[in-house]
Write a protein that holds these residues in place. Structure first.
Motif, mmCIF file in Angstrom:
data_model
loop_
_atom_site.group_PDB
_atom_site.id
_atom_site.type_symbol
_atom_site.label_atom_id
_atom_site.label_comp_id
_atom_site.label_asym_id
_atom_site.label_seq_id
_atom_site.Cartn_x
_atom_site.Cartn_y
_atom_site.Cartn_z
ATOM 1 N N THR A 14 0.807 -1.231 0.000
ATOM 2 C CA THR A 14 0.000 0.000 0.000
ATOM 3 C C THR A 14 0.835 1.273 0.000
ATOM 4 O OG1 THR A 14 -0.112 -0.022 2.431
ATOM 5 C CG2 THR A 14 -1.858 -1.185 1.225
ATOM 6 N N GLY A 15 2.151 1.165 0.038
ATOM 7 C CA GLY A 15 3.001 2.345 0.104
ATOM 8 C C GLY A 15 3.043 3.125 -1.196
ATOM 9 N N LYS A 16 3.807 4.212 -1.193
ATOM 10 C CA LYS A 16 3.957 5.053 -2.372
ATOM 11 C C LYS A 16 4.844 4.355 -3.396
ATOM 12 C CE LYS A 16 5.621 9.594 -3.848
ATOM 13 N NZ LYS A 16 6.305 10.851 -3.448
ATOM 14 N N ARG A 17 4.499 4.500 -4.670
ATOM 15 C CA ARG A 17 5.243 3.858 -5.739
ATOM 16 C C ARG A 17 6.625 4.487 -5.926
ATOM 17 N NH1 ARG A 17 1.639 1.087 -9.411
ATOM 18 N NH2 ARG A 17 -0.549 1.507 -8.906
ATOM 19 N N ASN A 18 7.595 3.658 -6.262
ATOM 20 C CA ASN A 18 8.911 4.123 -6.688
ATOM 21 C C ASN A 18 9.065 3.728 -8.149
ATOM 22 O OD1 ASN A 18 10.027 5.048 -4.065
ATOM 23 N ND2 ASN A 18 9.729 2.902 -3.509
ATOM 24 N N TYR A 19 9.191 4.719 -9.017
ATOM 25 C CA TYR A 19 9.140 4.456 -10.452
ATOM 26 C C TYR A 19 10.445 3.903 -11.012
ATOM 27 C CZ TYR A 19 5.026 7.371 -9.854
ATOM 28 O OH TYR A 19 3.844 7.892 -9.411
ATOM 29 N N THR A 20 11.560 4.142 -10.319
ATOM 30 C CA THR A 20 12.858 3.680 -10.801
ATOM 31 C C THR A 20 13.628 3.038 -9.659
ATOM 32 O OG1 THR A 20 14.032 5.738 -10.295
ATOM 33 C CG2 THR A 20 12.925 5.607 -12.440
ATOM 34 N N TYR A 21 14.718 2.361 -10.003
ATOM 35 C CA TYR A 21 15.595 1.754 -8.997
ATOM 36 C C TYR A 21 16.120 2.830 -8.053
ATOM 37 C CZ TYR A 21 18.804 -1.952 -7.409
ATOM 38 O OH TYR A 21 19.463 -2.911 -6.678
ATOM 39 N N MET A 22 16.528 3.977 -8.607
ATOM 40 C CA MET A 22 17.039 5.068 -7.780
ATOM 41 C C MET A 22 15.982 5.582 -6.808
ATOM 42 S SD MET A 22 19.504 7.407 -10.179
ATOM 43 C CE MET A 22 19.771 8.573 -8.850
ATOM 44 N N ASP A 23 14.731 5.669 -7.266
ATOM 45 C CA ASP A 23 13.645 6.103 -6.385
ATOM 46 C C ASP A 23 13.493 5.142 -5.211
ATOM 47 O OD1 ASP A 23 13.109 8.272 -7.989
ATOM 48 O OD2 ASP A 23 11.463 7.287 -9.066
ATOM 49 N N ALA A 24 13.613 3.833 -5.485
ATOM 50 C CA ALA A 24 13.479 2.835 -4.428
ATOM 51 C C ALA A 24 14.610 2.968 -3.412
ATOM 52 C CB ALA A 24 13.473 1.429 -5.033
ATOM 53 N N VAL A 25 15.841 3.169 -3.886
ATOM 54 C CA VAL A 25 16.979 3.339 -2.980
ATOM 55 C C VAL A 25 16.830 4.619 -2.175
ATOM 56 C CG1 VAL A 25 19.481 3.652 -2.861
ATOM 57 C CG2 VAL A 25 18.512 2.000 -4.468
ATOM 58 N N ARG A 26 16.351 5.687 -2.824
ATOM 59 C CA ARG A 26 16.153 6.956 -2.120
ATOM 60 C C ARG A 26 15.101 6.806 -1.005
ATOM 61 N NH1 ARG A 26 15.186 9.579 -6.236
ATOM 62 N NH2 ARG A 26 17.263 10.471 -6.572
ATOM 63 N N ALA A 27 14.055 6.050 -1.271
ATOM 64 C CA ALA A 27 12.976 5.897 -0.293
ATOM 65 C C ALA A 27 13.402 5.039 0.892
ATOM 66 C CB ALA A 27 11.750 5.283 -0.967
ATOM 67 N N HIS A 28 14.262 4.050 0.657
ATOM 68 C CA HIS A 28 14.621 3.116 1.731
ATOM 69 C C HIS A 28 15.950 3.422 2.411
ATOM 70 C CE1 HIS A 28 11.603 0.710 -0.487
ATOM 71 N NE2 HIS A 28 11.379 0.130 0.674
ATOM 72 N N LEU A 29 16.894 4.011 1.653
ATOM 73 C CA LEU A 29 18.242 4.197 2.191
ATOM 74 C C LEU A 29 18.685 5.656 2.196
ATOM 75 C CD1 LEU A 29 19.994 1.176 0.391
ATOM 76 C CD2 LEU A 29 19.178 1.257 2.748
ATOM 77 N N GLY A 30 18.551 6.324 1.051
ATOM 78 C CA GLY A 30 18.964 7.720 0.954
ATOM 79 C C GLY A 30 20.478 7.887 0.959
ATOM 80 N N GLY A 31 20.925 9.154 0.984
ATOM 81 C CA GLY A 31 22.351 9.458 1.113
ATOM 82 C C GLY A 31 23.187 9.016 -0.079
ATOM 83 N N TRP A 32 24.435 8.653 0.203
ATOM 84 C CA TRP A 32 25.393 8.312 -0.842
ATOM 85 C C TRP A 32 25.013 7.045 -1.603
ATOM 86 C CZ3 TRP A 32 27.860 3.618 -0.683
ATOM 87 C CH2 TRP A 32 27.843 2.933 0.533
ATOM 88 N N LYS A 33 24.177 6.216 -1.005
ATOM 89 C CA LYS A 33 23.784 4.981 -1.679
ATOM 90 C C LYS A 33 22.904 5.260 -2.898
ATOM 91 C CE LYS A 33 24.295 2.255 2.524
ATOM 92 N NZ LYS A 33 23.637 1.536 3.615
ATOM 93 N N VAL A 34 22.201 6.399 -2.885
ATOM 94 C CA VAL A 34 21.426 6.786 -4.070
ATOM 95 C C VAL A 34 22.374 7.095 -5.224
ATOM 96 C CG1 VAL A 34 19.748 8.418 -5.010
ATOM 97 C CG2 VAL A 34 19.570 7.692 -2.619
ATOM 98 N N ARG A 35 23.448 7.807 -4.933
ATOM 99 C CA ARG A 35 24.435 8.131 -5.974
ATOM 100 C C ARG A 35 25.139 6.866 -6.469
ATOM 101 N NH1 ARG A 35 24.987 12.385 -2.350
ATOM 102 N NH2 ARG A 35 26.781 11.435 -1.292
ATOM 103 N N LEU A 36 25.456 5.943 -5.538
ATOM 104 C CA LEU A 36 26.045 4.671 -5.943
ATOM 105 C C LEU A 36 25.123 3.936 -6.898
ATOM 106 C CD1 LEU A 36 28.051 2.282 -5.725
ATOM 107 C CD2 LEU A 36 26.777 1.528 -3.693
ATOM 108 N N CYS A 37 23.846 3.903 -6.562
ATOM 109 C CA CYS A 37 22.868 3.228 -7.408
ATOM 110 C C CYS A 37 22.809 3.875 -8.784
ATOM 111 C CB CYS A 37 21.485 3.269 -6.749
ATOM 112 S SG CYS A 37 20.164 2.588 -7.786
#
Length: 482
Positions: free
Chosen positions: A99-122
């Motif tokens: 039921t959560g908010k959609r993440n349209y891309t892999y980067m969106d999913a990483v941003r929603a769950h982890l954030g920070g430098w891991k988004v740039r790594l992704c």
């Protein structure tokens, strides 16, 4: 005459594009046009992405590893890919996987769950991998197109004939086709192409398998062993090490589809829940491809032994029946035409979203022109999309012309993307979402898996880089290649 209209392709704020009190049956919960994908179409996308050029090098990879390590490595990559893909499927929505908010891309999913430098790594890992795959597919498709010409030459002139053909014209033809197909607005319009490509992949994999079985059953002496190619007979000790590492990279590439998993999942309708449908599609896709991989790799090794070619359909392990080999190579080319689009559409979408966000008032970027096409209806052309996508295809084709090394390139792409995208980020997102206690049993084993895969990826990358260096020393670009 063209009719100017506001772009409907890139939505800056989907939640604001409709009246929340008047959601119709034509729109999903995020305001976008209702998704219609099913586990069947998702399975087709996965098979299109997974059963690609990687299957063609598996006989060679098994010949480097041998009867024991070869199938074991294949099954290990299969299990790891399936396991981490099920973790990634639960990250499409956040914080709740249903039921959560959609993440349209892999980067969106990483941003929603982890954030920070891991988004740039992704971002770096994903888009560098996607670019590498599109270059690799340009190389492979051109090799298959050239193989058709060479097969007919061998058939007419004899197997010892000097049948050299340049890859360059074939790469240009492939690029021209991709320029046209790249104007398909987005991933949601690609189901038909993926289904066609999946059929083609089954066809040429089956032909290669059938020819290998016939060759193995026909007798003839081939050397195989439990440990693969023999030091001092087939290769030197250093070559054995480097080629073993490269073979691991080739197998890793053969399972590379996590880069587009979230994008594939974003095509699914919401009932049943997307994560449930995606896990079912992943099971079908990975199981199907693993079955073909084990058969093609092992039967190919049984047929060719330690002399297995790097590409068992274009390396001319087979010469006859020439018409069947021609048909198989045509299927490869058609499949890679579709697979190229599966991997490049996320790149197109990312760049276009970022440009639209940064320059929302720029008419060159945001305006589309409706053109009436007989028997089709209105087709919307965006000038920025036309120019940017065309330029991308041309650049990837030029890179492919400069570095047309099949096995080395595939191994490097597989090694570079496997750990961060297939293993590390899905595991980290699962740990964050599940709030696993640090140093708990499950947390410890997930970390061990992640670090082990990192070591394997580094080893495979080292072998592929060594292979590229050796290939570059002897390569003369823009000359006819065997």
């Amino acid at each position: 005459m063209a009719r100017e209209q506001t772009s409907m392709f890139i939505e800056q704020n989907p939640e604001a594009s409709y009246d929340k009190g008047a959601i119709s049956k034509n729109f999903d919960d995020d305001g976008r046009v209702k998704r219609t994908g099913t586990w069947l179409t998702a399975s087709a996308h996965i098979i299109t992405a997974v059963i690609g050029s990687g299957v063609l090098s598996l006989a060679w990879a098994i010949s480097q590893l041998g009867w024991v390590a070869g199938p074991a490595v294949l099954m290990a990559f299969s299990f790891i890919t399936y396991f981490t893909s099920t973790l990634l499927a639960d990250c499409y929505r956040a914080p709740d996987p249903v039921t959560g908010k959609r993440n349209y891309t892999y980067m969106d999913a990483v941003r929603a769950h982890l954030g920070g430098w891991k988004v740039r790594l992704c971002g770096w890992a994903q888009y560098c991998n996607l670019i590498g795959v599109t270059v690799g597919y340009t190389i492979t498709a051109s090799i298959s197109m050239v193989a058709v010409q060479r097969s007919n030459c061998f058939h007419n002139e004899g197997y010892q004939a000097n049948c050299y053909v340049s890859n360059i014209p074939s790469m240009i033809i492939f690029a021209c086709i991709q320029i046209v197909l790249s104007q398909i607005p987005n991933f949601h319009k690609l189901s038909w192409l993926s289904i066609l490509a999946a059929i083609m992949s089954f066809t040429y994999a089956s032909i290669g398998l059938g020819l290998s079985i016939a060759k193995a059953a026909g007798g003839g002496h081939v050397r195989t062993s439990l440990t693969g190619v023999t030091v001092g007979v087939d290769v030197s000790a250093s070559e054995k090490v480097w080629q073993t590492f490269q073979a691991i990279g080739d197998i890793a590439f053969a399972y590379a589809y996590s880069t587009v998993l979230i994008e594939i999942q974003d095509t699914l309708k919401s009932s049943p829940p997307e994560n449930k449908s995606m896990k079912r599609a992943t099971l079908i896709g990975v199981s199907t491809t693993t079955f073909f991989y084990v058969l093609c790799g092992c039967v190919g090794y049984a047929a060719f032994g330690n002399d297995a070619p790097g590409n068992f359909l274009t390396g001319f392990g087979f010469y006859e029946p020439f018409w069947l080999i021609d048909f198989a190579n045509v299927c490869i080319a058609v499949h890679l035409i579709g697979a190229y689009q599966v991997f490049c559409q996320p790149i197109f979408g990312f760049v276009e979203r970022q440009c639209n966000k940064r320059w929302p008032e720029n008419k060159f970027i945001s305006t589309e022109y409706g053109i009436l096409i007989p028997r089709y209806g209105v087709y919307n052309i965006n000038i920025f999309r036309l120019v940017w996508r065309t330029a991308y295809v041309i650049v990837t084709a030029v890179i492919a012309m400069l570095f047309p090394f099949f096995n080395d390139f595939l191994g490097l792409i597989g090694a570079a993307s496997f750990w961060p995208l297939t293993v590390y980020l899905p595991i980290e997102m699962f740990i964050a979402r599940s709030k696993l206690p640090k140093y708990s049993f499950r947390w410890t084993w997930l970390k061990i898996l992640s670090w082990t895969c990192l070591i394997v990826s580094l080893i495979a990358a080292t072998g592929s880089i060594e292979g590229l260096v050796q290939s570059l020393k002897t390569y003369k670009p823009f000359q006819a290649q065997q």
